[in-house]
Structures are given as structure tokens and as C-alpha cells.
Design a protein around this motif. Sequence first.
Motif, PDB file in Angstrom:
ATOM      1  N   ARG A  73       0.851  -1.178  -0.027  1.00  0.00           N
ATOM      2  CA  ARG A  73      -0.132   0.167   0.064  1.00  0.00           C
ATOM      3  C   ARG A  73       0.862   1.312  -0.015  1.00  0.00           C
ATOM      4  NH1 ARG A  73      -2.779  -1.230   3.814  1.00  0.00           N
ATOM      5  NH2 ARG A  73      -4.633  -2.138   2.897  1.00  0.00           N
ATOM      6  N   SER A 164      -3.268   9.429   0.295  1.00  0.00           N
ATOM      7  CA  SER A 164      -2.172   8.442   0.172  1.00  0.00           C
ATOM      8  C   SER A 164      -0.951   8.790   1.227  1.00  0.00           C
ATOM      9  CB  SER A 164      -1.551   8.341  -1.135  1.00  0.00           C
ATOM     10  OG  SER A 164      -2.460   7.933  -2.156  1.00  0.00           O
ATOM     11  N   SER A 167       0.092   6.264   4.394  1.00  0.00           N
ATOM     12  CA  SER A 167       1.099   5.295   4.178  1.00  0.00           C
ATOM     13  C   SER A 167       2.628   5.454   4.411  1.00  0.00           C
ATOM     14  CB  SER A 167       0.631   4.476   2.825  1.00  0.00           C
ATOM     15  OG  SER A 167      -0.746   4.232   2.989  1.00  0.00           O
TER      16      SER A 167
END
Length: 218
Positions: A73, A164, A167
Motif C-alpha cells: 500500500r 495516500s 501510508s
Amino acid sequence: MDSTSAKDLVKRFSDTMAMIAAHRDSLRGIATLYGVAVPTNAQQAISLCELTLLACSADKPEAAWLNSEERERARNAATSLSAALIELRGARDRAELNFTDRVLSADNLDDAVRWLEGPFRSDTRYLARLSTMSTYTDAMVTRLPQAIDWQRAHQAFWHVAEESFPSLGDYWSGESTDFDLIDQLMAVAERISSLAPRIVDPERFAAQVARGGTPHRG
């Protein structure tokens, strides 16, 4: 074999066994400290030694990256953000010779082209504020798409970032993010996982090999 030779052989054997026992005890202590299974063969012992070296690196992966799914991920997030940042930098380089960063927050910038070509051509003060020269010129008609591309690329980057960046953990630093370092540390995380297939204590393991931990150096 005479008695002297026999005694010498026994002593060497005894010393060798004592050395093996000492190394075994040392490896057991290291394995316990790192929260991994005690090595049962030479290859596992070598892997544990490599693990301790990686743990002493100045830059270490996020603890979450030790998990294969979280690592994937994070890798996908880094790839998307890096690509979006390349687009943003390119668009900015093309536009900033003629426009200031006011274009990033400008409203109705897409409509400005129609303004310039339509009945509102005289209303140019709004557009002049976006120019590096603080004045409107006819050249803005052809250059305005550069400003639009810059604004869109900026919005696209931060849209991807919003989804995002978690992560990437502490390695996220906006446009200053070191994606090359992140890529390297992803590989390190993958290597660490391969060196320690049997983790007994995940918290202790992460404390030694992941970012923010303090590896034992004694």
C-alpha cells in the motif's frame, strides 16, 4: 594415539564445545532481544547477524512496512505521489515565468480564457494580479493555459496526497518528500521480513528494526 595426544584432543574438543555454547547463548540473547525465533542452523544465525546490522542504519523503514500488505500500500502511494509531483513540477516550471502562485487559489481560472475572448475582455485587472509583471498583456491569451495546468497539477497532487500520505508515515514531507529514500527503505523492509520469517514478539521486533526504535548496541 598416546595419552598426551588424547588429552590434547579432548581439550580442543572441550574448548570447541565451549565456544559453540557461548555463541549459541549469544545468539539466543540477540534473538530474544529482537523478538525472533532462536536460530537453529548456520544460515539462520547469519540472517540474524545481518538483521542486527540493518537495525543500526541511520534510516529505517516504518514499522507498518514490515507487513507485506502495508508495504505494498505504501509503495503504491509513493508511486502515485511521485508521478503527481513530477507533473506538478513540470507544470510549475512552464508557468512560473509568467504567473505567480496566486493562480493556485484563483477562482474561475478556466473561465478566464472565455473572458479574454468574449465580451468581458476589458475586465483584465483580475488577470493582471496573476501575472509576474502585475499587468495584463495580450500575451496572456496564449499563456493562460500554462496557469491552468499549474493549478490543475497542484490540485491533483494534493488530492492524491490526501488519500495516500498516511501510508508513508514520517517520511511524508509534502513536495519535499524523498521518494528515492522511501523506495530504498521499502527494499530494506522487504529484506528484513525475509531475514526474520518467524517473529515471536512483533513489538520488540519493530522497536529494533523500524523507524523510531532504538536498537541495542551492547
